[in-house]
Design an enzyme around this catalytic site. Sequence first.
Site, mmCIF file in Angstrom:
data_model
loop_
_atom_site.group_PDB
_atom_site.id
_atom_site.type_symbol
_atom_site.label_atom_id
_atom_site.label_comp_id
_atom_site.label_asym_id
_atom_site.label_seq_id
_atom_site.Cartn_x
_atom_site.Cartn_y
_atom_site.Cartn_z
ATOM 1 N N SER A 66 10.266 -5.218 2.131
ATOM 2 C CA SER A 66 8.975 -4.691 1.699
ATOM 3 C C SER A 66 9.024 -4.463 0.203
ATOM 4 O O SER A 66 10.094 -4.161 -0.349
ATOM 5 C CB SER A 66 8.669 -3.365 2.402
ATOM 6 O OG SER A 66 7.554 -2.717 1.811
ATOM 7 N N TYR A 121 11.570 4.844 4.567
ATOM 8 C CA TYR A 121 11.213 3.431 4.699
ATOM 9 C C TYR A 121 11.677 2.628 3.481
ATOM 10 O O TYR A 121 12.293 1.561 3.616
ATOM 11 C CB TYR A 121 9.703 3.321 4.871
ATOM 12 C CG TYR A 121 9.175 1.928 5.084
ATOM 13 C CD1 TYR A 121 9.277 1.302 6.327
ATOM 14 C CD2 TYR A 121 8.543 1.237 4.054
ATOM 15 C CE1 TYR A 121 8.772 0.033 6.535
ATOM 16 C CE2 TYR A 121 8.034 -0.034 4.256
ATOM 17 C CZ TYR A 121 8.147 -0.632 5.491
ATOM 18 O OH TYR A 121 7.647 -1.900 5.691
#
Length: 248
Positions: free
Chosen positions: A143, A156
């Site tokens: 990501s 995350y």
Amino acid sequence: MGELDGQVAVVTGSSRGIGRAIALELGARGCRVVINYHHNEAAAQEVATLVREAGSEAVTQAADICVSEQAQQLIDSAVTNFGGLDILVNNAGITRDGLSMRMSEEDWDAVLDTNLKSAFHCCKAAQRIMLRKRYGRIVNIGSVAGLVGNAGQINYASAKAGLVGLTKSLARELASRSITVNLVAPGYVSTEMTAKLPQELMQKILANIPLQRLAQPEEIAMAVAFLASPGAGYITGQVLTVDGGISM
């Protein structure tokens, strides 16, 4: 059918979202695909049906890949059903967002386990097969949060940053056996997760994306399919951002 005719792929977390799109794209290019899911068997079966309707083969395999034994069973299912493994896509991931000072240890551990440790388990199991045949493609789904950080996503972003290190280190370990390891780092993608965002927040997000739109899951899948193809054999240890320009 396509450039990946007869190859065998395992895609983790492929019952929905980006993983679903990746499984369908690889199937459309001729891959025999193992559809991995944790809870939603019906959704996984639907993906498998669509792969078969496109003319390829697919099976579903339940596994909590945070557990090493279940990750091994997932990889073993590729060998049992299709005789080998050529492509591994580590896509499984969750979010448990919150500011760091309020984040529980449980939310930290859950995200690190699902987004990072599971990839380690699957890579460890898969490389034994790939090393023997001296060929393989491993594509990790990261990501842009792992590259530039994101407030409220320390767990995350840390996990996705860890995947970058995993990708580059494993690429160095496996290169001599013609096994490539790369990472695709999406930006904001149109999925069930982003569909739940408030409209005001979505407008702010779009304002920061040079292309002024979210990615479609299929656009991430196309990048993965390229890195998984024989034509990408001289690309390894790389991070390919597919983010509409948000991180440039």
